[in-house]
Design an enzyme around this catalytic site. Structure first.
Site, PDB file in Angstrom:
ATOM      1  N   SER A 117      28.323  57.871 -43.097  1.00 46.02           N
ATOM      2  CA  SER A 117      29.757  58.226 -42.851  1.00 46.02           C
ATOM      3  C   SER A 117      29.907  59.021 -41.636  1.00 46.02           C
ATOM      4  CB  SER A 117      30.199  58.996 -44.259  1.00 46.02           C
ATOM      5  OG  SER A 117      31.607  58.701 -44.212  1.00 46.02           O
ATOM      6  N   GLU A 207      29.124  49.647 -42.481  1.00 41.04           N
ATOM      7  CA  GLU A 207      29.860  49.947 -43.705  1.00 41.04           C
ATOM      8  C   GLU A 207      31.149  50.614 -43.457  1.00 41.04           C
ATOM      9  OE1 GLU A 207      30.136  52.824 -45.678  1.00 41.04           O
ATOM     10  OE2 GLU A 207      29.761  54.095 -44.006  1.00 41.04           O
ATOM     11  N   HIS A 275      29.564  53.332 -48.910  1.00 39.76           N
ATOM     12  CA  HIS A 275      29.988  54.179 -49.928  1.00 39.76           C
ATOM     13  C   HIS A 275      30.173  53.526 -51.319  1.00 39.76           C
ATOM     14  CE1 HIS A 275      31.282  56.096 -45.886  1.00 39.76           C
ATOM     15  NE2 HIS A 275      31.768  57.270 -46.800  1.00 39.76           N
TER      16      HIS A 275
END
Length: 300
Positions: A117, A207, A275
């Site tokens: 992230s 992602e 996630h």
């Protein structure tokens, strides 16, 4: 591009070693998840220490820039720490990398950095100086990983072979390159900055979370307009969770197909990382082969 052999690999870890948890991004909210992570790390035979600023709060940040920068520096230079894992994502790493001669520090003290992230900023900075790192769970998500994913993480940290990952192939054959994982939103904001590593010859792994389809479209269109995909050899797509659009919207899958499907390179989607689900580790800088026909990502 410099030979992939020029990459530097941090020393593998062994049971009894200590991993340190730091909060270089957002403030930690789930203290119970951190304790569960500690139990998991200990169950694998390692020690987990938390930096003195690990639970600091400064607005939406996990402490002031000075506190978080100090924690990162201590984690790198302390010889007792053999690996570093981020507490959570959120936002804030890029702020830390504006100052200091991080390239010299990172080269001098190569250690496994684990996170995803917002931690993309740090993983990409490490990639710029060709030091391997790990795109994988953070402390607050570690307990949500299934046993096979945890085994994949700790086995790799100890130097064992990495099993391939299976997804859905889009065709266009096979390609080899060095693996560069990222959160799409964070990576898009790093394009053209001193944190962006070279993209020529990479297998890009992307992602994201919470971005509606039109925003995914906007970001991928920026990559296209910048020519950022020109040297990319293949694209591995993980989970794009919580990406629902309005009733008249394309789905995120349709957007990915529209914006990536004409690049003429191998693409594999539905791989188990990102996630809100299994987040299988992806070693940054590892030489891999992406098979767009069979839908497999594997180490070379």
């Amino acid at each position: 591009m410099t030979s992939i052999d020029a990459w530097k690999q941090p020393p593998y870890i062994k049971p009894g070693d200590t991993i340190v948890g730091i909060s270089p991004s957002g403030a930690i909210k789930d203290l119970a998840a951190v304790e569960k992570a500690r139990e998991i790390v200990r169950s694998q035979g390692y020690n987990l220490e938390l930096d003195k600023h690990w639970n600091a709060h400064y607005g939406y940040l996990g402490g002031t820039d000075e506190q978080r920068r100090e924690a990162l520096l201590e984690a790198l230079i302390n010889p007792n720490y053999k690996g570093i894992i981020a507490g959570r994502g959120g936002y804030g790493v890029a702020r830390l990398l504006e100052e200091k001669d991080w390239e010299t520090i990172l080269r001098k003290y190569p250690k496994w950095m684990i996170g995803f992230s917002d931690i993309t900023s740090l993983l990409w900075k490490l990639a710029r100086v060709k030091i391997h790192s790990i795109h994988g769970p953070v402390l607050t998500t570690l307990a949500k990983e299934p046993k096979w994913s945890l085994k994949r993480l700790f086995n790799y940290l100890e130097g064992h072979p990495l099993p391939p990952l299976q997804g859905q192939g889009w065709g266009n054959g096979q390609a080899q390159g060095w693996l560069l994982p990222a959160n799409l939103t964070v990576a898009t904001h790093l394009l053209g900055t001193p944190l962006q590593p070279p993209l020529d010859g990479v297998i890009l792994a992307l992602e994201d979370v919470g971005e509606p389809p039109y925003r995914i479209d906007r970001m991928l269109t920026q990559w296209r307009l910048m020519g950022a995909f020109d040297g990319v050899k293949g694209i591995a797509l993980g989970r794009f969770s919580r990406s629902n659009g309005s009733s008249d919207s394309w789905t995120v899958e349709e957007v990915l197909g529209d914006r990536l499907g004409d690049l003429g390179i191998p693409i594999v989607s539905e791989l188990p990382f990102g996630h809100d689900g299994v987040n299988a580790i992806l070693p940054v800088g590892m030489k891999v082969m992406l098979d767009g026909d069979e839908g497999i990502l594997t180490r070379v």
